[in-house]
Each structure stands twice: as C-alpha cells, then as structure tokens.
Design an enzyme around this catalytic site. Structure first.
Site, short mmCIF file in Angstrom:
data_model
loop_
_atom_site.label_atom_id
_atom_site.label_comp_id
_atom_site.label_asym_id
_atom_site.label_seq_id
_atom_site.Cartn_x
_atom_site.Cartn_y
_atom_site.Cartn_z
N TRP A 34 -5.52 -58.47 110.94
CA TRP A 34 -6.40 -57.30 111.04
C TRP A 34 -5.72 -56.24 110.17
O TRP A 34 -4.64 -55.76 110.50
CB TRP A 34 -6.48 -56.87 112.50
CG TRP A 34 -7.45 -55.76 112.80
CD1 TRP A 34 -8.79 -55.90 113.04
CD2 TRP A 34 -7.17 -54.36 112.92
NE1 TRP A 34 -9.35 -54.68 113.30
CE2 TRP A 34 -8.38 -53.71 113.24
CE3 TRP A 34 -6.01 -53.58 112.79
CZ2 TRP A 34 -8.48 -52.33 113.42
CZ3 TRP A 34 -6.11 -52.20 112.98
CH2 TRP A 34 -7.33 -51.61 113.29
N HIS A 88 -24.07 -25.51 124.50
CA HIS A 88 -23.11 -24.69 123.74
C HIS A 88 -22.92 -25.22 122.32
O HIS A 88 -21.90 -24.97 121.69
CB HIS A 88 -21.76 -24.64 124.47
CG HIS A 88 -21.87 -23.99 125.81
ND1 HIS A 88 -22.00 -22.63 125.96
CD2 HIS A 88 -21.93 -24.51 127.05
CE1 HIS A 88 -22.11 -22.33 127.24
NE2 HIS A 88 -22.07 -23.46 127.93
N LYS A 111 -19.88 -47.64 124.40
CA LYS A 111 -20.42 -49.01 124.35
C LYS A 111 -21.44 -49.12 123.23
O LYS A 111 -21.43 -50.06 122.45
CB LYS A 111 -21.08 -49.41 125.68
CG LYS A 111 -20.15 -49.66 126.84
CD LYS A 111 -19.29 -50.89 126.74
CE LYS A 111 -18.01 -50.70 126.02
NZ LYS A 111 -16.86 -50.15 126.61
N ARG A 149 -9.95 -61.29 119.39
CA ARG A 149 -9.17 -60.07 119.25
C ARG A 149 -9.55 -59.27 117.99
O ARG A 149 -9.14 -58.14 117.84
CB ARG A 149 -7.68 -60.41 119.20
CG ARG A 149 -7.17 -61.03 120.50
CD ARG A 149 -5.84 -61.70 120.27
NE ARG A 149 -4.87 -60.77 119.73
CZ ARG A 149 -3.99 -60.11 120.44
NH1 ARG A 149 -3.93 -60.29 121.73
NH2 ARG A 149 -3.15 -59.27 119.87
N LYS A 159 -9.60 -56.43 120.07
CA LYS A 159 -9.58 -56.43 121.53
C LYS A 159 -8.34 -55.72 122.06
O LYS A 159 -8.38 -55.05 123.08
CB LYS A 159 -9.64 -57.88 122.05
CG LYS A 159 -9.72 -57.99 123.57
CD LYS A 159 -11.01 -57.40 124.11
CE LYS A 159 -11.07 -57.33 125.61
NZ LYS A 159 -12.06 -56.35 126.07
N GLU A 173 -18.47 -43.36 128.43
CA GLU A 173 -18.33 -44.80 128.32
C GLU A 173 -19.63 -45.45 127.81
O GLU A 173 -19.60 -46.38 127.00
CB GLU A 173 -17.92 -45.37 129.70
CG GLU A 173 -17.79 -46.88 129.79
CD GLU A 173 -16.75 -47.49 128.86
OE1 GLU A 173 -15.98 -46.76 128.21
OE2 GLU A 173 -16.74 -48.73 128.74
N CYS A 203 -4.13 -58.66 115.05
CA CYS A 203 -3.49 -59.86 114.49
C CYS A 203 -3.11 -60.85 115.59
O CYS A 203 -2.80 -60.46 116.71
CB CYS A 203 -2.23 -59.47 113.74
SG CYS A 203 -2.50 -58.25 112.47
N GLU A 247 -19.80 -48.90 119.69
CA GLU A 247 -18.94 -50.06 119.38
C GLU A 247 -19.74 -51.27 118.91
O GLU A 247 -19.35 -51.94 117.98
CB GLU A 247 -18.18 -50.50 120.64
CG GLU A 247 -16.95 -49.68 120.95
CD GLU A 247 -16.15 -50.30 122.08
OE1 GLU A 247 -16.69 -50.44 123.19
OE2 GLU A 247 -14.97 -50.63 121.85
N ASN A 304 2.99 -59.74 113.48
CA ASN A 304 2.12 -58.73 114.10
C ASN A 304 2.94 -57.45 114.23
O ASN A 304 4.13 -57.53 114.58
CB ASN A 304 1.70 -59.16 115.52
CG ASN A 304 0.71 -60.30 115.51
OD1 ASN A 304 0.28 -60.74 114.45
ND2 ASN A 304 0.37 -60.77 116.68
N GLY A 305 2.30 -56.30 114.03
CA GLY A 305 3.03 -55.03 114.16
C GLY A 305 3.08 -54.32 112.81
O GLY A 305 2.38 -54.69 111.87
C1 AGP Z 1 -13.33 -50.70 124.90
O1 AGP Z 1 -14.64 -51.14 124.80
C2 AGP Z 1 -12.59 -50.63 123.67
N1 AGP Z 1 -12.68 -51.79 122.89
C3 AGP Z 1 -11.29 -49.86 123.63
O2 AGP Z 1 -11.63 -48.52 123.71
C4 AGP Z 1 -10.20 -50.16 124.68
O3 AGP Z 1 -10.62 -49.75 125.94
C5 AGP Z 1 -8.89 -49.43 124.28
O4 AGP Z 1 -8.45 -49.92 123.05
C6 AGP Z 1 -7.80 -49.59 125.32
O5 AGP Z 1 -7.47 -50.92 125.52
P1 AGP Z 1 -6.61 -51.38 126.76
O6 AGP Z 1 -7.39 -51.09 127.99
O7 AGP Z 1 -6.41 -52.85 126.53
O8 AGP Z 1 -5.33 -50.62 126.72
#
Ligand code: AGP
Length: 609
Positions: free
Chosen positions: A74, A505, A486, A27, A604, A482, A2, A489, A100-101
């Site tokens: 959001w 395993h 990627k 975001r 974000k 990672e 949000c 996502e 927000n929250g």
């Molecule tokens: C990364 O591509 C993600 N969108 C997500 O995992 C992100 O790294 C995670 O939410 C942590 O965010 P931060 O580093 O802003 O704390």
C-alpha cells in the site's frame, strides 16, 4: 495496508505464500510480489494492481523452491508501480526483503549508500534495508540484519532471505510479525493471523525488538543484543468461517447482519447478579484505584474514535469521570502531563493502528492505567495495555467497520456501568435496568433489517447525489459522523456530519433542493430542538431523510423520507440508529457499482503514521 507472508519447509513455497497474501487482500493494497529461492538462486515476480495480475504473470510456470517471501504493498513512499512493489534486493542481489512500516531516515541512508556505489531501482524507503543488510553481510544473515537494524529509524515488520542460506529472518518494531508453526521444520510467517489460519492454529507473536531465524531445523528468537528470548506459543481460537461470505454479496453486508449476534455475544455471561454490575475479567485495576481516578482519556481513530465519542457520555453520566476523546494522532502532538488520577482507554478494532499504538505508548510512559477496547486478539495494542476487554465480534473483513463499531460501544457501555458501580455513582437497581435494556438490543437490530426495502428505495433515489449532510444531537452526533464516514468510504460521495444545531452556523449555506440531509432523531431532551433544525432545512428546500423512532408522527409530517427504528433508551440509540445508516451507505455504494469491501485508497489496518 501492506501484508507479509513467508514460508520455509518441504513444500513448494509459491502456492502457500501467494494464497497467504490473497487472504490479506482485505487490508487494501496496490501492488504485489514475491521472491523464492529456486536451487539457491532468487526468482522474483512483481505486478502493479490486483493479485490477479501476479497470478496471471506466473500462470503456467512451475516452481519447486521451498522457501519464499511475498508482499502486498500500500504505497507510502513512491507511487504504486511494479518497480516500487516489494520484494526489494540488495546491491549484489543476494539479499531480498519485504517490509511493512516506514523507514524515517531513508533519505540519509540512501545518500550514504549511493556514495558507496549502491544503485537503487525504486523510489521506496524500503529499498535502503536490503542495501544496508547487503553491506553488512558476510555469510550470516542474522548478524547482518542485527547490524543493519541498529541504523534504521522508524517502524518495520520484515521478512528477509539471503540467496545462499536456507533460512528466513524476520524482525519487528512497531509493525506486527507472527510465526505460524505448521510442524517442526515447517513454518509460515505473516503480518496478520488471517494469512496463517488455513495452515496452523499454533502461533507465536513477536514483540518489538525481536528477531527470529527460521530454518528447516527449527526457529530461534533473540533481541538486538543477540540474547535469546522466549515467546509463548498461542492457539488461534476464531474459526475460518469468518473469512467466508456465507451467501452475502459482500463481507460488509454479512457483518452488518451479524450485529444481533455480536451484540448478544457481548452481553452473554457479563452480569454479576450478586454485585449487580457487569463482570470484567481482565481490567487489572484494583477497585481502590478506580475510586481514585478522575479523568479518562480516550485514544482512537476513525470509527473507533466515533465509538469513543459515544462512550464519553457513558463515562461522564454513569461513572462521573471528566472525559477527553482524542484523535490518537493529535494526542501525540499535545504536551499532556498524565498522572495517577488519569485512565487511558485506547479503542481499536485491529489493535494495530499505529497512531493509536504510538499514543498509547506515549501515555504508558506516565505509568498510568490503560484499558484497551480491542477486537483483534493478541494484537499489539491488546498486549501493551495494562488491562482491558476484547469486543469479541469476530474477524471483521470489510474495510468499512460496522459490527466492530456497535461492539465497541457495547463494551464501553458495560465498562462505564461497571466503573460507575465501583465508584458508587450508580445504584445496583439502576445498573440492573441499564443492563436489561441492553439485552433487548439484539432483537431490536433484527427488526431494523425488515426495513431494508425502504432503505434500498431511498438509496436508488440518491445514488447519484454529489453531497450528503448528516445531522444528529447529543449521543447521535457520533452516529451522524459514523453514518457520513460509511457513505464516503464506500460510495465516494462527499458527506459531512455536524451537530444538528451547529448546522446553522455555516453548513446551512450548502443546503439547496439537491442536498439530501440525513437526520438521526431520538426522542430525548433535544427532540423539540431537532424538530426546529428539520424545519430550518425544509425552509431551504433541502431533502430530509430521517431515521426516527417507530410511530414518530411529527417527524413523518416534516420529512421527505422516513426510516423507522424501534424505540430504545437514549444511551443505546447509537447502536440502533447506525444500522440503517450502514445499510444506506452499503446500498448506495452497491448501486454505484463501487468495490465495497476494498474501497480505493483505504486499508483495513492503518500501520503508518
Ligand atoms: C472505519 O470504517 C475505517 N476504515 C477506519 O476509520 C478505522 O476505524 C480506523 O482506521 C481505526 O482503525 P482501528 O479501529 O483498527 O484502530
């Protein structure tokens, strides 16, 4: 997640607040809305989906009101819909709120308010806030807000208006709110500095428990006891260039390509040649206390957690710590007892991730040192740690984190060398070699970009794959994690990562002729073993895509596809090996026509637990 923007001043508010929430759209959101005061009457518009829908709804209308609040939502409580979009109104429609929250006691509050005859129009937790404020309202908005906040449990960043008073009241607890000072009598408020940069460089960060009243005469900040508090005015230093794509098709691609520069920035001016160790300005831990420390607890989520897994090796090897890398949310579930020999390191790009913030607050209660590895300057985590280092990679807009990942690893590499020197584990000459090797890294990343055509051709072959497996050993297991993150996502392809040996395993049951398996192969102690793991996949007819050091003829013979990266030390390899995996995910997503910078369901900065 949000986003909030509000404006009070002399100009029509609508263009400013709608433009402001557009700056926050990176975001992630699913609906948007605003309310302004037009001749002392509220006018509000809300739409589901993209901001474009809101823009179309108000196209051709003219608004003169000079006070307004806007929001991108959001969904958490209640599905994405027009009626659940913010702003929300009080029972008498004379108070309006964006939030927000999460309000945790919203069910009890709603029940109570309904018993008093209040009618609710949405499924949101937020709507209880204007109803509660409305119940306390007797002509002074801030008094009613203070009374209502005392009954709220949970987190909030709030912007609130009353129909008949020319003011905006904002409040924060666990969710950021900043005030931008355009000039005396003209203010913009927001949940993120990105929304403000176009109008002013002067900002005030509110702390948890702060409430501010903004009017065309000035602003005042106080706490829940109505005592005035002073918050200093700070200057934004980053340039607005960061929010331009600069000729790249997507922010993510631009940010991948910025890595040689961001890595070089991370190293610039960082070497203390006299003491043969990296320089750190803001750690705020006396060296005698560093020697007393025994255990490091890393707290992070997502990509930042992967950076933490790489740092575990650095902190153990260079500085002799016992290291635990915790998902921040899981740390909250544990009964840890921290003590004076523990050091906590929260890692966060945004500095606002609520899971990481809450874990840090839990750790801080034990009075331990906490070192933040943060990108967003002035963010909540950066302000609540005892010390730390910014990674200075600049604003990251793409939801899929790229340059922040390599920037975090580099900052942690330098930190571990520094701590190792102070603790007498690394000799000056060893630290010098480690630092010199890092200096070569920006040039090596640039070389990887020359292989983009190979990566695109692999992406073409696998753009329709349903699943991917990523495998790596040691320091490159986090790289595999990672790489898989990627891909899922931004392309929505199911991808899992495992330590290469762990694959046999269980996950090996998934391997058949349709399964692409991405290996990151480093010529380290585990090289022979990973060759065997490749054979095991080959024997099951899996398709092998291998990221290898240039000239690795052994893997070339066994793999179906090869992406070469220049050789570097084992310790630095995650920062190189991740780059082709970022590009592979990017090109697969592009070829599938996905919305790369704003993938579905993602935000974000994740500001809800
Ligand atoms: C990364 O591509 C993600 N969108 C997500 O995992 C992100 O790294 C995670 O939410 C942590 O965010 P931060 O580093 O802003 O704390």
């Amino acid at each position: 997640m949000c986003g909030i923007v509000g404006y009070i001043g002399k100009r029509p508010a609508v263009p400013i607040i709608v433009n402001g929430i557009a700056k926050l759209d990176y975001r992630g959101y699913d609906s948007a809305g605003f309310a302004i005061s037009e001749n002392n009457r509220f006018v509000s518009f809300k739409t589901k989906g993209k901001l474009e829908n809101l823009r179309k709804r108000i196209h051709g209308l003219s608004f003169s009101g000079t006070r307004g609040i806007a929001h991108t939502r959001w969904a958490t409580h209640g599905k994405p819909s027009e009626k659940n979009a913010h702003p929300h109104f009080s029972h008498k429609k004379d108070i309006v709120v964006v939030h927000n929250g999460i309000i945790e006691n919203h069910t009890a509050l709603r029940k109570y308010l309904e018993s008093k005859g209040h009618h609710f129009s949405s499924e949101t937790d937020t709507e209880t806030i204007p109803h509660l404020i409305g119940m306390f309202y007797q002509g002074n908005l801030e008094n009613a807000v203070v009374a209502a906040l005392k009954d709220l449990q949970g987190t909030y960043g709030l912007a609130i208006m009353a129909e008949k008073e020319n003011k905006i009241v904002v409040a924060r607890k666990g969710s950021p709110i900043i005030i931008g000072i355009i000039r005396t009598g003209e203010y913009i408020v927001a949940s993120d500095v990105t929304a403000i940069g176009e109008y002013t460089k002067k900002i005030v960060y509110l702390s948890d428990g702060d409430i501010a009243v903004l009017t065309p005469k000035g602003y005042q900040i106080f706490n829940l006891e109505k005592k005035e508090v002073n918050r200093k005015i700070e200057n934004i230093t980053w340039s607005l260039d960061a929010i331009e794509k600069k000729g790249f098709a997507h922010f993510m691609l631009k940010e991948i390509y910025e890595q040689p520069e961001t890595l070089a920035n991370a190293l610039r001016g960082k070497w203390d040649a006299r003491r043969m160790m990296p320089k750190f300005g803001g750690l705020n831990i006396p060296e005698y206390d560093i020697n007393n420390l025994q255990r490091v607890i890393i707290l992070a989520c997502g990509t930042s957690w992967h950076a933490g897994l790489v740092a575990e090796y650095y902190l153990e090897k260079f500085a002799g710590f016992q290291v635990e890398v915790e998902y921040a949310s899981e740390f909250l579930c544990k009964m840890d007892d921290l003590g004076s020999r523990d050091l906590v390191i929260p890692i966060s790009q945004s500095g606002e991730t609520i899971d990481t913030l809450m874990a840090l607050r839990k750790a801080n209660k034990f009075g331990v040192y906490s070192l933040g590895i943060v990108n967003s300057v002035g963010s909540t985590i950066a302000r609540e740690v005892t010390g730390g280092s910014y990674i200075h990679v600049g604003l990251e807009i793409g939801v899929a984190s790229t340059k922040a990942f390599t920037g975090q690893i580099m900052a942690l590499y330098l930190l571990a060398i520094y701590l190792g020197r102070v603790r007498g584990i690394l000799k000056g000459a060893q630290a010098d070699i480690l630092f010199k090797k890092a200096r070569a890294l920006p040039g090596l990343v640039t070389e990887i970009f020359k292989n983009e055509r190979t990566i695109i051709s692999i992406a073409r072959k696998f753009k329709r794959a349903a699943n991917f497996i990523y495998l790596g050993r040691g320091l490159n297991y986090p790289t595999a994690l990672e790489g898989a993150l990627k891909l899922k996502e931004i392309s929505y392809i199911h991808a899992e990562a495992f330590p290469a040996a762990e694959m046999k395993h269980g996950p090996i049951a998934l391997v058949d002729r349709k399964m692409p398996v991405v290996f990151t192969v480093q010529k380290d102690d585990g090289y022979e073993k990973i060759l065997s793991n490749i054979e095991e996949i080959r024997a099951r007819k899996g398709i092998i895509i291998a990221v290898v050091e240039k000239g690795d003829s052994l893997v070339r013979k066994k793999a179906d596809y090869i992406i070469e990266v220049p050789g570097t030390s084992m310790f630095l390899s995650p920062m190189l090996n991740i780059v082709p995996l970022q590009l592979l995910a990017y090109h697969i997503a592009r070829l599938r026509g996905c919305e790369i910078d704003k993938p579905r369901n993602l935000a974000k900065s994740v500001t809800v637990e």
